[in-house]
Scaffold this active site. Structure first.
Site, PDB file in Angstrom:
ATOM      1  N   LYS A 274       0.838  -1.188   0.000  1.00 47.42           N
ATOM      2  CA  LYS A 274       0.000   0.000   0.000  1.00 47.42           C
ATOM      3  C   LYS A 274       0.880   1.248   0.000  1.00 47.42           C
ATOM      4  CE  LYS A 274      -3.497  -2.175   3.003  1.00 47.42           C
ATOM      5  NZ  LYS A 274      -4.651  -2.219   2.093  1.00 47.42           N
ATOM      6  N   ARG A 348      -9.172 -12.585   2.555  1.00 52.08           N
ATOM      7  CA  ARG A 348      -9.909 -13.763   2.073  1.00 52.08           C
ATOM      8  C   ARG A 348      -9.059 -15.038   2.167  1.00 52.08           C
ATOM      9  NH1 ARG A 348     -10.675 -10.709  -3.490  1.00 52.08           N
ATOM     10  NH2 ARG A 348     -10.512  -9.037  -1.946  1.00 52.08           N
TER      11      ARG A 348
END
Length: 494
Positions: A274, A348
């Site tokens: 990020k 996930r």
């Protein structure tokens, strides 16, 4: 430490630091709520040119000759009385409560304005509103600068009310609100002080206090158990991952309800890193895990006749020479393989292992909570939870629980044609879809691991973290959706 009580004393005689009374919006001016006429302040509110609109408040400090024993009275505008619900009480009291701690003790008549079926919910909401509204995270503040805490909260009821039901509601409100605050503390704690091992230690401590069965899976156990997603996400960090397993048994051999929550202790994005701004609040990426831990704490404290199992994965997603690389393939619990094309779609991957493990237990339903996708925030904003799953009846039950406690959610479609978005040429699935429909493709990935068990995924990327002060607390972790999950589980028990 705050104590909580229920009393039927006349409001004017209560010797609290501050007495909180409702005022309502009327067709020809403000209407006094329970206790206002007795303390003689209806005209003072009118003289202040206030109408009873929500949060049009007036604070009156006691002087010689006043008709009340409290140190002060706070008249709180609550809007149209015909629209008063437990959710309105919770939010109005939550917002007004920022002014209360300096008085030390508080009493309120707000729940008396709701009668009949919703009376107990109103009592519980009043307690929750005050506790959540006065919450502050000041663990790292210098000595002497901490926020003063309330020492006593008293709900004042009518002599005609069922006192036992009301006291139970006060207790329930206390247990739920304190657990939500604990979840907020976990989320707000800097990631350097809350790695996976520390999250696990907090879970163990909580489990001992409330009587839950707890098992912590360390790296060797995870390797032996085939939890490749949890291990793969944590491969780049010096802080090894954990899986926290909790059991509550209140109904003998009854089939359990299963819970899990995303517990990324810090999300740098891994090698798909990020930017600096995107990392500033990534201590909150374990908000799902915190919500499940807090829910289990409440259930163990209230002891409903229900069985619940939780499996909470926790990894730290960091870049390093040992980190999972884009293009790597992970083998999850149960044998399903996933191609990792973006290491910043890591939640996930850890949830997949937990879901597969819980599905092995053959539960009634599986519920997962996760700060999973920015796509869900783009669709629904920062106050609404996105819900996706394979069972519409389960969504209706969860949604009804959310509506009852003021945590809004909206169902997004698990649209069949979008399943192809996670097809991989080298593995069973890949961990990202295309640019559009990201929340749905993420849910399709999770769906691969639940089998035919009824399941719902709650994407709390928006409401789990507040960027500004809200009705129910300051900036930071919110504890969503603890209150929804507790209500759902209690309703199943009932």
């Amino acid at each position: 430490m705050t104590t909580f009580s229920y009393a039927t004393d006349a409001p004017a005689t209560v010797k609290a630091g501050v007495l909180v009374l409702p005022m309502f919006l009327g067709p020809k001016g403000p209407l006094p709520g329970p206790g206002v006429k007795e303390v003689g302040l209806e005209q003072a509110y009118r003289d202040a040119k206030l109408t009873g609109k929500k949060l049009e408040n007036l604070l009156v400090v006691r002087r010689d000759g006043d008709r009340f024993a409290a140190g002060a009275v706070l008249l709180v505008g609550a809007g149209d009385k015909t629209q008063l619900t437990s959710n309105v009480i919770r939010r109005v009291l939550g917002r007004a409560s920022s002014a209360l701690p300096r008085f030390g003790t508080v009493a309120t008549t707000f729940p008396q304005a709701v009668t009949g079926k919703g009376a107990a919910d109103a009592v519980q909401a009043a307690v929750e509103g005050i506790v959540l509204g006065t919450y502050r995270f000041d663990r790292y503040k210098s000595a002497g600068s901490e926020t003063k805490a309330l020492t006593r909260i008293t709900v004042l009821g009518s002599a005609r009310a069922d006192a036992k039901v009301a006291r139970d509601a006060v207790k329930r409100g206390q247990v739920v609100a304190e657990a939500v605050c604990w979840a907020r503390d976990l989320v707000n704690t800097p990631a350097g002080d809350m790695p996976p091992a520390e999250i696990a230690r907090a879970a163990q401590k909580m489990a001992r206090e409330v009587g839950l069965r707890c098992k912590i899976w360390g790296k060797p156990e995870l390797e032996k158990g085939g939890f490749g997603g949890i291990l793969g996400v944590g491969a780049g960090s010096v802080n090894p991952p954990r899986l926290i397993e909790l059991w509550y048994k209140g109904a003998g051999t009854e089939t359990p309800i299963a819970l899990t929550g995303k517990g990324i202790a810090f999300d740098s994005g891994g090698l798909s890193i990020k930017d600096a701004k995107g990392m500033e609040t990534m201590k909150c990426d374990m908000g799902g895990a915190a919500s499940i831990l807090a829910t289990m704490r409440v259930i163990a404290s209230l002891k409903p006749k229900i069985n619940v199992i939780a499996a909470i994965p926790s990894s730290e997603n960091m870049p390093s020479g040992s980190a999972t690389k884009p293009g790597d393939v992970l083998t999850h619990r149960g044998g399903t393989t996933s191609e990792v094309l973006n290491t910043d779609a890591e939640g996930r991957l850890v949830l997949a292992d937990a879901l597969a493990y819980l599905a092995e237990k053959k539960p009634k339903v599986i519920i997962d909570t996760a700060t999973l996708t920015g796509a869900c925030m783009i669709a629904l904003g920062d106050q609404i939870t996105g819900a996706m799953g394979n069972d519409d009846a389960l969504f209706r039950d969860i949604s009804a629980a959310g509506d009852a406690v003021g945590e809004t959610m909206w169902q997004l479609p698990l649209y069949g044609d979008y399943r192809r978005l996670i097809d991989s040429t080298v593995a069973d699935v890949k961990n990202i879809g295309e640019r559009y429909g990201g929340a749905i493709s993420a849910a399709w990935f999770l769906a691969e691991f639940v089998g035919d068990t009824p399941w719902i995924h709650l994407d709390i990327a928006g409401p789990a973290w507040a960027d500004k002060v809200s009705d129910l607390g300051p900036k930071g972790g919110t504890g969503v959706p603890v209150r929804t999950l507790v209500r759902y589980l209690l309703d199943r028990s009932a």
